[in-house]
Design an enzyme around this catalytic site. Structure first.
Site, PDB file in Angstrom:
ATOM      1  N   LYS A 132       0.706  -1.027  -0.063  1.00 51.78           N
ATOM      2  CA  LYS A 132      -0.134  -0.021  -0.198  1.00 51.78           C
ATOM      3  C   LYS A 132       0.741   1.146  -0.061  1.00 51.78           C
ATOM      4  O   LYS A 132       1.985   1.207   0.907  1.00 51.78           O
ATOM      5  CB  LYS A 132      -0.993  -0.066   1.249  1.00 51.78           C
ATOM      6  CG  LYS A 132      -2.092   1.289   1.344  1.00 51.78           C
ATOM      7  CD  LYS A 132      -2.995   0.991   2.644  1.00 51.78           C
ATOM      8  CE  LYS A 132      -3.944   2.071   2.542  1.00 51.78           C
ATOM      9  NZ  LYS A 132      -4.734   2.065   3.711  1.00 51.78           N
ATOM     10  N   SER A 189      -9.853   2.268   2.723  1.00 44.71           N
ATOM     11  CA  SER A 189      -8.834   2.996   1.753  1.00 44.71           C
ATOM     12  C   SER A 189      -8.154   2.092   1.056  1.00 44.71           C
ATOM     13  O   SER A 189      -7.306   2.733   0.121  1.00 44.71           O
ATOM     14  CB  SER A 189      -8.004   3.976   2.646  1.00 44.71           C
ATOM     15  OG  SER A 189      -7.325   3.227   3.882  1.00 44.71           O
ATOM     16  N   SER A 232     -10.477   0.235   6.888  1.00 44.10           N
ATOM     17  CA  SER A 232      -9.844   0.201   5.629  1.00 44.10           C
ATOM     18  C   SER A 232      -9.195  -1.069   5.222  1.00 44.10           C
ATOM     19  O   SER A 232      -8.716  -0.864   4.304  1.00 44.10           O
ATOM     20  CB  SER A 232      -8.795   1.279   5.746  1.00 44.10           C
ATOM     21  OG  SER A 232      -9.667   2.582   5.610  1.00 44.10           O
TER      22      SER A 232
END
Length: 492
Positions: free
Chosen positions: A79, A159, A183
């Site tokens: 990420k 997210s 998330s």
């Protein structure tokens, strides 16, 4: 040979150790898959093929000597919130334009120390602020799943939408992610993947771009419960550079897979039966209850009375911390810099151009609730509510409850642009924010498909540092529900 990208981490690990396949072959297969799919899915914002091949070659050399680590040769996606030395790290924000850190986050350093291979950096909501991956400066991620009979694009959740989409589309074997209010778990539910948010303090936050420091926690997204256990074992550690990381041994989480759940007491909170919840979500929840009961677990009803205050309290605490954390992005030391007639003008122009609308909204909310005259009325009160939310869980644990079962999300994935009201978007986190507010571990496991053929997840919430119980119970759900895979429409 079976398509290498179809292997789980556990399967690939065995084949690599037996020298049936090489890391170079495995990594090459994923790089080819990324080249085909990423133009359609936008899961990666930066692919690192040269670095990946170099790391894979080094892994093959170690495996040849019998010196491989726990993740030797396993290709992963990272990420964009995790600092990777010399590689694009921008939290998918324009304000960190061209930023390439000269240091490595503790979580990724742990993975490389265990032999993992980096394929690249994954898309995400800007500064991890979002539930749909529509706020990224690099454009939205497309969910690999589609409704039956429809070509309409869907969001992957947020997210960590790039992480979830990349795993679901088999563009990596697993991915790092972060969870501030859901998330990891919400995008995992939207994409038919497994995502675990560990106990606060289990994984170091050092080198991870901060959103809300008392809520943020790193964790993995993977295909299976076993794979997520393997990844968390490598990601977790104590870290002197992060004073909130906890100095306690990291268990071999994989040992929990397959253990009997007979006699475990599973709580079903009445407050999670929210008004307007689709029948499919309630039916899924009931099926999960029956699966655990059939496996020998005891099901008990319980009350978490302060749950209804969790979402509003979260959206005071998280923006307040974001307002403080994001004050450092001013155009002076790194990232974007817009010109101005003086330094104040430069600050204002840089932040206006560099931050997206959702980040600006949260910074403004956070600054407001921390301002003189409002601190006591909002922020202090929200922190008191947070204490009450944690106490609800403490009472449940004291009553002998071992874990709590809930839906992960109030519905399946939706279309980009379908939700335009911020409050409606925030409601996607209604089942997940309590876990962050209380600092507890939570896992989302794929449990079924909606009427339109979209994946749905069930969430298990555990006691502090008892992730093993979640893996133990999560395996029961995975075994009963089976595994889910989207059709590869991007390859046709």
């Amino acid at each position: 040979m079976t398509d290498l990208t179809r292997l789980t981490i556990a399967e690939a690990r065995e084949k690599l150790r037996a020298r049936e396949i090489s890391s170079s072959e495995l990594t090459g297969a994923f790089l080819d898959a990324i080249e085909t799919a990423n133009p359609h899915l936008n899961a990666y914002v930066k692919v690192t093929p040269e670095k990946a091949r170099e790391m894979a070659k080094a892994s093959d050399e170690r495996l040849a000597k019998g010196e491989g680590g726990e993740l030797e040769g396993i290709p992963l996606g990272i990420k964009d919130l995790f600092a990777t030395e010399g590689v694009h790290t921008q939290a998918c924000s324009h304000i960190l334009d061209r930023f390439e850190p000269r240091y490595e986050s503790t979580v990724t350093a742990n993975l490389w120390a265990d032999g993992a291979v980096m394929l690249g950096k994954l898309n995400m909501d800007e500064f991890a602020m979002g539930s749909s991956n529509e706020t990224s400066y690099y454009g939205q991620v497309v969910n690999p799943w589609k409704k039956e009979g429809s070509n309409q694009a869907l969001v992957p959740g947020g997210s960590s939408g790039g992480s979830a989409a990349a795993v679901a589309a088999r563009l990596c074997m697993g991915a790092t992610a972060t969870d501030t209010g859901g998330s990891i778990r919400q995008p995992a539910a939207f994409t038919g993947t497994v995502g675990i948010k560990p106990t606060y303090g289990r994984c170091s936050r050092w080198g991870t771009v901060a959103f809300a420091s008392s809520l943020d926690q790193a964790g993995p997204i993977a295909h299976t419960v076993r794979d997520s256990a393997i990844l968390l074992k490598s990601m977790a550690s104590v870290d002197p550079k992060d004073t909130t990381s906890v100095d306690r041994p990291v268990p071999n989480y994989e040992d929990a897979i397959g253990r009997s759940v007979k006699g475990l007491k599973i709580g079903i909170p009445s407050e999670y039966r929210v008004e307007g919840m689709p029948a499919a979500i309630d039916e899924l929840w009931q099926r999960g209850i029956e699966w655990l009961k059939d496996a020998g677990a005891e099901i008990v009803e319980l009350s978490l009375p302060h749950t209804k205050y969790a979402l509003p309290a979260y959206y005071i605490v998280a923006p307040a911390e974001a307002s403080s954390n994001l004050a450092r992005y001013d155009g002076v030391r790194y990232g974007l810099r817009e010109s101005g007639k003086d330094i104040i003008d430069m600050y204002e122009n840089t932040r206006a151009a560099g931050f997206g609308d959702e980040v600006k909204r949260r910074v403004l909310i956070g600054t407001y609730v921390l301002s003189a005259g409002y601190y006591d009325a909002y922020y202090l009160k929200a922190q008191k509510v947070r204490t009450l939310i944690k106490r609800d869980f403490d009472i449940a644990w004291a009553d002998g409850v071992d874990a709590i079962l809930t839906p992960t999300t109030p519905d399946a994935a939706f279309a980009p642009g379908e939700i335009t009201d911020p409050v409606t978007m925030y409601l996607n986190d209604v089942f997940t924010v309590t876990v962050n507010m209380a600092g507890l571990p939570g896992i989302s496991v794929p449990a079924g498909l909606s009427e339109s053929g979209l994946p749905l997840g069930l969430q298990l919430i555990g006691k502090p540092f008892e992730e093993e119980t979640l893996f133990q119970l999560g395996q029961v759900i995975e075994d009963a529900a089976g595994r889910f895979q989207p059709q590869e429409w991007w390859a046709s």
